[in-house]
Design a protein around this motif. Sequence first.
Motif, PDB file in Angstrom:
ATOM      1  N   ALA A  96       0.864  -1.163   0.219  1.00 19.35           N
ATOM      2  CA  ALA A  96      -0.090  -0.060   0.089  1.00 19.35           C
ATOM      3  C   ALA A  96       0.906   1.197   0.090  1.00 19.35           C
ATOM      4  O   ALA A  96       1.908   1.214   0.559  1.00 19.35           O
ATOM      5  N   GLY A  97       0.242   2.195  -0.751  1.00 19.40           N
ATOM      6  CA  GLY A  97       1.233   3.624  -0.736  1.00 19.40           C
ATOM      7  C   GLY A  97       1.314   4.131   0.626  1.00 19.40           C
ATOM      8  O   GLY A  97       0.425   3.849   1.548  1.00 19.40           O
ATOM      9  N   HIS A  98       2.321   4.821   0.870  1.00 20.81           N
ATOM     10  CA  HIS A  98       2.623   5.421   1.981  1.00 20.81           C
ATOM     11  C   HIS A  98       1.300   6.627   2.372  1.00 20.81           C
ATOM     12  O   HIS A  98       1.104   6.621   3.628  1.00 20.81           O
ATOM     13  N   ALA A  99       0.749   7.042   1.370  1.00 21.18           N
ATOM     14  CA  ALA A  99      -0.075   8.181   1.892  1.00 21.18           C
ATOM     15  C   ALA A  99      -1.297   7.401   2.378  1.00 21.18           C
ATOM     16  O   ALA A  99      -1.872   8.169   3.402  1.00 21.18           O
ATOM     17  N   LYS A 109      -3.622   5.847   7.723  1.00 20.44           N
ATOM     18  CA  LYS A 109      -4.588   4.962   8.399  1.00 20.44           C
ATOM     19  C   LYS A 109      -3.741   4.653   9.603  1.00 20.44           C
ATOM     20  O   LYS A 109      -4.226   4.349  10.759  1.00 20.44           O
ATOM     21  N   PHE A 110      -2.219   4.336   9.637  1.00 24.06           N
ATOM     22  CA  PHE A 110      -1.566   4.168  10.577  1.00 24.06           C
ATOM     23  C   PHE A 110      -1.348   5.148  11.716  1.00 24.06           C
ATOM     24  O   PHE A 110      -1.516   4.754  12.734  1.00 24.06           O
ATOM     25  N   VAL A 166      -5.465   6.168  18.199  1.00 24.47           N
ATOM     26  CA  VAL A 166      -6.066   5.367  19.183  1.00 24.47           C
ATOM     27  C   VAL A 166      -5.189   4.976  20.095  1.00 24.47           C
ATOM     28  O   VAL A 166      -5.622   4.942  21.482  1.00 24.47           O
ATOM     29  N   ALA A 167      -4.138   4.320  19.802  1.00 20.76           N
ATOM     30  CA  ALA A 167      -3.152   3.601  20.821  1.00 20.76           C
ATOM     31  C   ALA A 167      -2.579   4.758  21.836  1.00 20.76           C
ATOM     32  O   ALA A 167      -2.526   4.486  23.052  1.00 20.76           O
ATOM     33  N   PHE A 168      -2.409   5.795  21.229  1.00 24.43           N
ATOM     34  CA  PHE A 168      -1.828   7.269  21.908  1.00 24.43           C
ATOM     35  C   PHE A 168      -2.880   7.475  23.147  1.00 24.43           C
ATOM     36  O   PHE A 168      -2.671   7.570  24.290  1.00 24.43           O
ATOM     37  N   LEU A 219      -6.106  -3.922  14.495  1.00 22.06           N
ATOM     38  CA  LEU A 219      -6.447  -2.700  13.440  1.00 22.06           C
ATOM     39  C   LEU A 219      -5.675  -2.515  12.348  1.00 22.06           C
ATOM     40  O   LEU A 219      -6.058  -2.547  11.164  1.00 22.06           O
ATOM     41  N   ASN A 220      -4.305  -2.788  12.613  1.00 21.36           N
ATOM     42  CA  ASN A 220      -3.342  -2.760  11.515  1.00 21.36           C
ATOM     43  C   ASN A 220      -3.630  -3.923  10.496  1.00 21.36           C
ATOM     44  O   ASN A 220      -3.360  -3.821   9.287  1.00 21.36           O
ATOM     45  N   SER A 221      -3.940  -5.127  10.780  1.00 22.70           N
ATOM     46  CA  SER A 221      -3.734  -6.502  10.080  1.00 22.70           C
ATOM     47  C   SER A 221      -4.912  -6.298   9.496  1.00 22.70           C
ATOM     48  O   SER A 221      -5.211  -6.847   8.120  1.00 22.70           O
TER      49      SER A 221
END
Length: 144
Positions: free
Chosen positions: A82-85, A90-91, A97-99, A135-137
């Motif tokens: 996936a492109g960085h943008a 999303k990351f 959320v994690a923060f 979430l990331n997977s």
Amino acid sequence: MSRNEGWRVPSNVPPILRSPRLARLVRYGLSGGASALTHFGIGLLGVHLLHLRPVLASTAGFVASIVVSYVLQRWWVFRSTAGHAIAGSKFLIVTAVAFTVNTLVLWLGTEVFAVPYPIVQPIALTVIPLINYFLNSRWTFATT
């Protein structure tokens, strides 16, 4: 050939250990360890050397760990194309959320319940990877 097709598990490895999902979980664990060490290490330096309040010190550590985490997860754990943008956006949402979870756990633990930072931060660092992996997977680095 995709990045996932280039690696093969040797035939002498037991079948249970040949699972691509298990391999991804191991990679995730190792990358999470690197990220957590970055986060916790910078947090400890902030608290004990700079005499910062625990939430502020942990925030500095968390920000530093974002770069470590994104690079390792995109390139090594999920082997995303996936492109960085898109993936990066999303990351950062998942990271927000994690923060929020980290800050809430740290605030409750150190400010409300007066538990020492070195005891509270590992609690947050146990909850956050579970949220992040899910979430990331399934969203950030999911292949379509």
